[in-house]
Scaffold this motif. Structure first.
Motif, mmCIF file in Angstrom:
data_model
loop_
_atom_site.group_PDB
_atom_site.id
_atom_site.type_symbol
_atom_site.label_atom_id
_atom_site.label_comp_id
_atom_site.label_asym_id
_atom_site.label_seq_id
_atom_site.Cartn_x
_atom_site.Cartn_y
_atom_site.Cartn_z
ATOM 1 N N GLY A 198 0.863 -1.171 0.119
ATOM 2 C CA GLY A 198 0.060 0.075 -0.109
ATOM 3 C C GLY A 198 0.810 1.362 -0.149
ATOM 4 N N GLY A 199 0.374 2.236 0.785
ATOM 5 C CA GLY A 199 1.078 3.590 0.575
ATOM 6 C C GLY A 199 1.341 4.282 -0.699
ATOM 7 N N PHE A 200 0.323 3.935 -1.333
ATOM 8 C CA PHE A 200 0.519 4.695 -2.657
ATOM 9 C C PHE A 200 0.244 6.201 -2.758
ATOM 10 N N LYS A 201 0.861 6.949 -3.441
ATOM 11 C CA LYS A 201 0.877 8.585 -3.821
ATOM 12 C C LYS A 201 -0.407 8.951 -3.648
ATOM 13 N N GLU A 202 -1.407 8.245 -4.269
ATOM 14 C CA GLU A 202 -2.829 8.865 -4.480
ATOM 15 C C GLU A 202 -3.527 8.361 -3.141
ATOM 16 N N GLU A 203 -3.308 7.145 -2.740
ATOM 17 C CA GLU A 203 -4.321 6.837 -1.684
ATOM 18 C C GLU A 203 -3.609 5.582 -0.739
ATOM 19 N N ASP A 204 -3.925 5.582 0.205
ATOM 20 C CA ASP A 204 -3.015 4.525 1.173
ATOM 21 C C ASP A 204 -3.630 2.868 0.847
ATOM 22 N N TYR A 205 -4.993 2.923 0.557
ATOM 23 C CA TYR A 205 -5.759 1.816 0.799
ATOM 24 C C TYR A 205 -5.887 1.320 -0.668
ATOM 25 N N VAL A 206 -5.548 0.152 -0.905
ATOM 26 C CA VAL A 206 -5.439 -0.551 -2.150
ATOM 27 C C VAL A 206 -7.250 -0.467 -2.671
ATOM 28 N N GLY A 207 -7.931 -0.956 -1.856
ATOM 29 C CA GLY A 207 -9.171 -1.247 -2.289
ATOM 30 C C GLY A 207 -9.793 0.220 -2.572
ATOM 31 N N PHE A 208 -9.729 1.083 -1.824
ATOM 32 C CA PHE A 208 -10.235 2.476 -2.339
ATOM 33 C C PHE A 208 -9.638 3.015 -3.794
ATOM 34 N N LEU A 209 -8.142 2.797 -3.932
ATOM 35 C CA LEU A 209 -7.699 3.278 -4.972
ATOM 36 C C LEU A 209 -8.208 2.563 -6.261
ATOM 37 N N LEU A 210 -8.139 1.337 -6.162
ATOM 38 C CA LEU A 210 -8.801 0.523 -7.280
ATOM 39 C C LEU A 210 -10.300 0.861 -7.623
ATOM 40 N N ASN A 211 -10.974 1.167 -6.599
ATOM 41 C CA ASN A 211 -12.425 1.625 -6.817
ATOM 42 C C ASN A 211 -12.564 3.130 -7.727
ATOM 43 N N ASP A 212 -11.484 4.040 -7.011
ATOM 44 C CA ASP A 212 -11.472 5.036 -7.858
ATOM 45 C C ASP A 212 -10.748 5.246 -9.209
ATOM 46 N N LEU A 213 -9.974 4.329 -9.623
ATOM 47 C CA LEU A 213 -9.543 3.908 -11.019
ATOM 48 C C LEU A 213 -10.524 3.640 -11.792
ATOM 49 N N MET A 214 -11.590 2.577 -11.302
ATOM 50 C CA MET A 214 -12.421 2.040 -12.066
ATOM 51 C C MET A 214 -13.358 2.967 -12.283
ATOM 52 N N ASN A 215 -13.797 4.196 -11.412
ATOM 53 C CA ASN A 215 -14.618 5.064 -11.752
ATOM 54 C C ASN A 215 -14.242 6.431 -12.469
ATOM 55 N N ASN A 216 -12.922 6.419 -13.151
ATOM 56 C CA ASN A 216 -12.256 7.618 -13.596
ATOM 57 C C ASN A 216 -12.781 7.592 -14.836
ATOM 58 N N GLU A 217 -13.596 8.422 -15.441
ATOM 59 C CA GLU A 217 -14.151 8.596 -16.827
ATOM 60 C C GLU A 217 -13.000 8.993 -17.851
ATOM 61 N N GLY A 218 -11.937 9.558 -17.318
ATOM 62 C CA GLY A 218 -10.963 9.951 -18.269
ATOM 63 C C GLY A 218 -10.088 8.837 -18.795
ATOM 64 N N GLN A 219 -10.466 7.544 -18.332
ATOM 65 C CA GLN A 219 -9.685 6.347 -18.776
ATOM 66 C C GLN A 219 -10.782 5.288 -19.184
ATOM 67 N N ALA A 220 -12.054 5.709 -19.176
ATOM 68 C CA ALA A 220 -13.118 4.692 -19.175
ATOM 69 C C ALA A 220 -13.311 3.983 -20.484
ATOM 70 N N SER A 221 -12.622 4.213 -21.814
ATOM 71 C CA SER A 221 -12.505 3.487 -22.880
ATOM 72 C C SER A 221 -11.460 2.561 -22.880
ATOM 73 N N ARG A 222 -10.334 2.595 -22.013
ATOM 74 C CA ARG A 222 -9.410 1.757 -21.873
ATOM 75 C C ARG A 222 -9.456 0.876 -20.664
ATOM 76 N N ALA A 223 -10.381 1.057 -19.752
ATOM 77 C CA ALA A 223 -10.082 0.110 -18.869
ATOM 78 C C ALA A 223 -11.272 -0.703 -18.933
ATOM 79 N N ILE A 224 -10.724 -2.002 -18.656
ATOM 80 C CA ILE A 224 -11.867 -3.309 -18.446
ATOM 81 C C ILE A 224 -12.412 -3.238 -17.090
ATOM 82 N N ARG A 225 -13.579 -3.050 -16.679
ATOM 83 C CA ARG A 225 -14.052 -2.856 -15.309
ATOM 84 C C ARG A 225 -14.994 -4.029 -15.250
ATOM 85 N N LEU A 226 -15.060 -4.905 -14.011
ATOM 86 C CA LEU A 226 -15.904 -5.899 -13.806
ATOM 87 C C LEU A 226 -16.068 -5.911 -12.509
ATOM 88 N N GLN A 227 -17.513 -5.902 -12.142
ATOM 89 C CA GLN A 227 -17.895 -5.968 -10.633
ATOM 90 C C GLN A 227 -18.264 -7.412 -10.352
#
Length: 370
Positions: free
Chosen positions: A144-173
């Motif tokens: 953990g301890g990433f620059k944007e967010e300490d928590y892996v779970g929260f960071l991954l959730n934010d990345l998935m919901n980032n519209e700027g990279q939506a067309s290049r992100a494979i998202r699966l719940q």
């Protein structure tokens, strides 16, 4: 009248004795899980890691702080590994805030059925977390301890919901993964992630997709192919497209995707199946590397270049997986939905036809862009 007064009196007594679901004492004794990570040891035993936060109340300031904790459990089964974690924690573990379910590549290739089934049976595991496969050393992720967010779970959730990279992100719940497991031969594509440790960035990176068949990872989609894949399955709603500048061989123009829709039709033809994809994409010009005059003729050329990209990139990934015999595009589902018959291995006898229609809004008028 007396009965009404008695009922009101009893109601007031009950209301006076009601308390909330949690008070401060309760919260201080609960660990809230933010990510679950599954891995396999060389002896085939199961490792389960829980990333969790513990709420700590600061009495003097009346504020809340959170401490990031990592727990590890091991067992012959995933259930035993989770119970092993309970033996190591004096706090109640709560899974209702979990944001991510992550599998190591080794666990994914061995098969995720056991992990999926145990979460499906536990009422605390809800259906909205994102699911992903981590490609790399699992310890690099768990630190953990990433620059944007300490928590892996929260960071991954934010990345998935980032519209700027939506067309290049494979998202699966998790819930979508469960729905796509209804057919034994159904292929699923899960998010693949890595850790970017470059000089200027220390973060999780969405890095293509992990291809699953019969609950086992059998291949992976390269990051450069994800946008074409998303267009093929109709999951592009935002993002960007880069096309050649028609006035310069060495420059590119970025198009902002405003709206996209892909319609699929499958038609049997002799011993083959025609897979027809009609892609309607509305865009606007976001950036030009060189000075450009946006007259009507230039706009038309940009649209043509964008449509050529859609055709070429779609056919490239289609031919790749047709050769491998892996139906990541759900052709069998489309065929079954239309003809009420499921035929296996349709991708091997399929031919792809792309009908693109790219519209650049605001075009048709003379202007400049730099």
């Amino acid at each position: 009248m007396k009965k009404k007064i008695a009922a009101i009196f009893l109601m007031l007594i009950y209301m006076a004795t009601f308390t909330g679901c949690f008070n401060y004492a309760d919260l201080d004794k609960i660990l809230f899980v933010t990510a679950i990570v599954y891995d396999i040891e060389p002896d085939n035993s199961i490792d389960v890691y829980l990333e969790a936060f513990m709420s700590q109340r600061t009495i003097s300031k009346g504020t809340e702080k959170a401490q990031r904790l990592i727990f590890k459990g091991n067992g012959k089964t995933a259930f035993e590994a989770i119970k092993d974690i309970n033996l190591r924690s004096s706090y109640k573990i709560n899974y209702t805030q979990n944001k991510a379910i992550i599998f190591s590549e080794k666990a994914a290739r061995a098969g995720v059925k056991e992990f999926i089934d145990i979460e499906r049976r536990n009422h605390e595991f809800y259906l909205k977390p994102y699911v992903a496969v981590y490609l790399g050393n699992i310890q690099d992720l768990l630190q953990g301890g990433f620059k944007e967010e300490d928590y892996v779970g929260f960071l991954l959730n934010d990345l998935m919901n980032n519209e700027g990279q939506a067309s290049r992100a494979i998202r699966l719940q998790y819930r979508d993964f469960l729905n796509t497991r209804t057919e034994p031969d159904r292929v699923n594509v899960m998010t693949a992630i890595t850790v970017d440790k470059t000089k200027n960035k220390n973060s999780i990176e969405l890095n293509g997709g992990a291809v699953f068949k019969n609950d086992k990872m059998v291949d992976n989609i390269d990051k450069s192919e994800t946008q074409a894949y998303n267009f093929m399955i109709g999951k592009v709603q935002a993002g960007s497209m880069e096309v050649l500048d028609p006035t310069s061989k060495n420059a590119f123009i970025s198009l902002d995707i405003l709206k996209s829709k892909t319609k699929t039709d499958v038609v049997p033809y002799k011993n083959k199946v025609e897979v027809n994809k009609k892609m309607d994409v509305k865009t606007s010009i976001a950036e030009s590397q060189n000075y450009i005059n946006l007259d009507e003729k230039t706009i038309e050329k940009i649209q043509e270049n964008a449509e050529k990209n859609l055709i070429n990139n779609s056919k490239k990934i289609f031919d790749k997986y047709k050769k491998k015999g892996i139906d990541i595009f759900n052709i069998e589902d489309d065929y079954e939905n239309k003809y009420k018959v499921r035929k296996p291995n349709l991708i091997k006898s399929s031919e792809l036809h792309i009908e693109p229609n790219v519209i650049i809004e605001g075009g048709g008028k003379s202007g400049t862009f730099n």
